[in-house]
Scaffold this motif. Structure first.
Motif, PDB file in Angstrom:
ATOM      1  N   ALA A   1      74.187  13.106  52.636  1.00  0.00           N
ATOM      2  CA  ALA A   1      73.347  13.007  51.440  1.00  0.00           C
ATOM      3  C   ALA A   1      74.160  13.304  50.192  1.00  0.00           C
ATOM      4  CB  ALA A   1      72.168  13.975  51.539  1.00  0.00           C
ATOM      5  N   GLY A   2      73.692  12.767  49.066  1.00  0.00           N
ATOM      6  CA  GLY A   2      74.269  13.072  47.772  1.00  0.00           C
ATOM      7  C   GLY A   2      73.222  13.748  46.903  1.00  0.00           C
ATOM      8  N   VAL A   3      73.638  14.728  46.115  1.00  0.00           N
ATOM      9  CA  VAL A   3      72.724  15.510  45.292  1.00  0.00           C
ATOM     10  C   VAL A   3      73.326  15.642  43.897  1.00  0.00           C
ATOM     11  CG1 VAL A   3      71.689  17.804  44.981  1.00  0.00           C
ATOM     12  CG2 VAL A   3      71.804  16.799  47.259  1.00  0.00           C
TER      13      VAL A   3
ATOM     14  N   ARG B   1      68.156  20.881  40.410  1.00  0.00           N
ATOM     15  CA  ARG B   1      68.790  20.251  41.565  1.00  0.00           C
ATOM     16  C   ARG B   1      67.974  19.018  41.917  1.00  0.00           C
ATOM     17  NH1 ARG B   1      68.561  20.202  47.137  1.00  0.00           N
ATOM     18  NH2 ARG B   1      70.550  20.219  48.240  1.00  0.00           N
ATOM     19  N   ILE B   2      68.616  17.860  41.914  1.00  0.00           N
ATOM     20  CA  ILE B   2      67.918  16.588  42.060  1.00  0.00           C
ATOM     21  C   ILE B   2      68.391  15.902  43.339  1.00  0.00           C
ATOM     22  CG2 ILE B   2      67.409  14.386  40.953  1.00  0.00           C
ATOM     23  CD1 ILE B   2      68.371  15.763  38.303  1.00  0.00           C
TER      24      ILE B   2
ATOM     25  N   THR C   1      59.069  30.992  36.533  1.00  0.00           N
ATOM     26  CA  THR C   1      60.054  30.183  35.809  1.00  0.00           C
ATOM     27  C   THR C   1      60.712  29.141  36.707  1.00  0.00           C
ATOM     28  OG1 THR C   1      61.863  31.749  36.217  1.00  0.00           O
ATOM     29  CG2 THR C   1      60.537  32.089  34.238  1.00  0.00           C
ATOM     30  N   SER C   2      60.111  28.884  37.860  1.00  0.00           N
ATOM     31  CA  SER C   2      60.635  27.873  38.776  1.00  0.00           C
ATOM     32  C   SER C   2      59.566  26.828  39.053  1.00  0.00           C
ATOM     33  CB  SER C   2      61.068  28.514  40.101  1.00  0.00           C
ATOM     34  OG  SER C   2      62.102  29.443  39.896  1.00  0.00           O
ATOM     35  N   SER C   3      60.003  25.626  39.363  1.00  0.00           N
ATOM     36  CA  SER C   3      59.057  24.566  39.705  1.00  0.00           C
ATOM     37  C   SER C   3      59.738  23.552  40.610  1.00  0.00           C
ATOM     38  CB  SER C   3      58.533  23.872  38.444  1.00  0.00           C
ATOM     39  OG  SER C   3      59.587  23.197  37.776  1.00  0.00           O
ATOM     40  N   VAL C   4      58.906  22.790  41.312  1.00  0.00           N
ATOM     41  CA  VAL C   4      59.386  21.671  42.123  1.00  0.00           C
ATOM     42  C   VAL C   4      58.603  20.443  41.691  1.00  0.00           C
ATOM     43  CG1 VAL C   4      59.704  20.729  44.433  1.00  0.00           C
ATOM     44  CG2 VAL C   4      59.875  23.201  44.068  1.00  0.00           C
TER      45      VAL C   4
ATOM     46  N   LEU D   1      61.702  11.424  45.008  1.00  0.00           N
ATOM     47  CA  LEU D   1      62.662  12.118  44.161  1.00  0.00           C
ATOM     48  C   LEU D   1      62.198  13.566  44.006  1.00  0.00           C
ATOM     49  CD1 LEU D   1      65.191  11.801  42.346  1.00  0.00           C
ATOM     50  CD2 LEU D   1      63.626  11.292  40.454  1.00  0.00           C
ATOM     51  N   VAL D   2      63.067  14.509  44.367  1.00  0.00           N
ATOM     52  CA  VAL D   2      62.722  15.932  44.360  1.00  0.00           C
ATOM     53  C   VAL D   2      63.579  16.638  43.314  1.00  0.00           C
ATOM     54  CG1 VAL D   2      62.534  18.036  45.734  1.00  0.00           C
ATOM     55  CG2 VAL D   2      62.206  15.800  46.825  1.00  0.00           C
ATOM     56  N   ILE D   3      62.927  17.299  42.357  1.00  0.00           N
ATOM     57  CA  ILE D   3      63.638  18.011  41.296  1.00  0.00           C
ATOM     58  C   ILE D   3      63.208  19.474  41.334  1.00  0.00           C
ATOM     59  CG2 ILE D   3      64.141  18.140  38.834  1.00  0.00           C
ATOM     60  CD1 ILE D   3      63.213  15.211  38.633  1.00  0.00           C
ATOM     61  N   ARG D   4      64.143  20.333  41.669  1.00  0.00           N
ATOM     62  CA  ARG D   4      63.875  21.773  41.731  1.00  0.00           C
ATOM     63  C   ARG D   4      64.463  22.403  40.471  1.00  0.00           C
ATOM     64  NH1 ARG D   4      62.515  22.673  47.173  1.00  0.00           N
ATOM     65  NH2 ARG D   4      63.005  20.852  48.456  1.00  0.00           N
TER      66      ARG D   4
END
Length: 209
Positions: free
Chosen positions: A100-102, A122-123, A160-163, A173-176
């Motif tokens: 995988a590529g991130v 982090r995407i 202060t965090s989200s997904v 598409l997952v953005i942390r």
């Protein structure tokens, strides 16, 4: 008491074959940890080479977690050439895992009295539908639907965090995202309090200055 590892692990997928040891970002990743070997991540080396010092401890901790377990990575860096240690730093990190590529983005902005505002994203792309990712990994998170294809998941324990999940058939598409304002290096020595003027002897008025 939760350790920093336990805190940011809340955003790690339970079964993440598509991420393969990629590290998520969440509140608490800047909590002091046991001394480690000298940093080897490319972002720390790049930031050091251009004269960034004040926010370097935060950059190093975020970058180390971001590239942990990867096969290779490299960085695109933007900074204030005239004031490298006083201006903001923006970076885009490409990370290679076996299957995988991130991509990751780390930003650091110096504040007042030695503080820093930092953010990290982090995407990645999961080869599943966003609904299945949410069902498997984010059951206890609050969901806010912003668009038919875009939903944001948050946890009150990690404000202060989200997904973010964005439908991109056949995958997701997952953005942390992690943000912290006014961060200070816990290993830095505390500023010494200003010394008070000696008290005047009893019955004697203090001297004028």
């Amino acid at each position: 008491m939760k350790t920093s590892t336990q805190r940011f692990a809340r955003l790690l997928p339970a079964v993440a074959a598509w991420a393969l040891a990629g590290t998520a970002l969440a509140q608490g990743v800047l909590v002091p940890q046991a001394p480690a070997a000298p940093p080897q991540d490319t972002l720390t080396r790049a930031a050091t080479s251009v004269g960034i010092k004040r926010c370097l401890p935060a950059i190093t901790r975020l970058a180390t977690l971001t590239v942990q377990g990867s096969r290779g990575h490299d960085v695109l860096l933007d900074w204030d050439r005239k004031r490298p240690d006083e201006g903001p730093m923006f970076s885009l990190v490409g990370i290679q895992y076996p299957n995988a590529g991130v991509a990751a983005s780390i930003t650091a902005i110096p504040g007042d009295s030695g503080s820093c505002t930092v953010s990290a994203e982090r995407i990645s792309v999961a080869p599943f539908t966003c609904a299945s990712v949410a069902e498997q990994e984010l059951k206890n998170y609050k969901m806010t639907r912003l668009l038919p294809i875009y939903a944001v998941y948050t946890d009150d324990k990690e404000p202060t965090s989200s997904v973010s999940l964005i439908d991109s058939p056949p995958g997701c598409l997952v953005i942390r995202r992690y943000v912290e304002y006014g961060w200070r290096d816990p290993s830095a020595p505390a500023a010494a309090p200003a010394s008070a003027a000696p008290a005047a002897p009893a019955g004697q008025a203090p001297k004028r200055r």
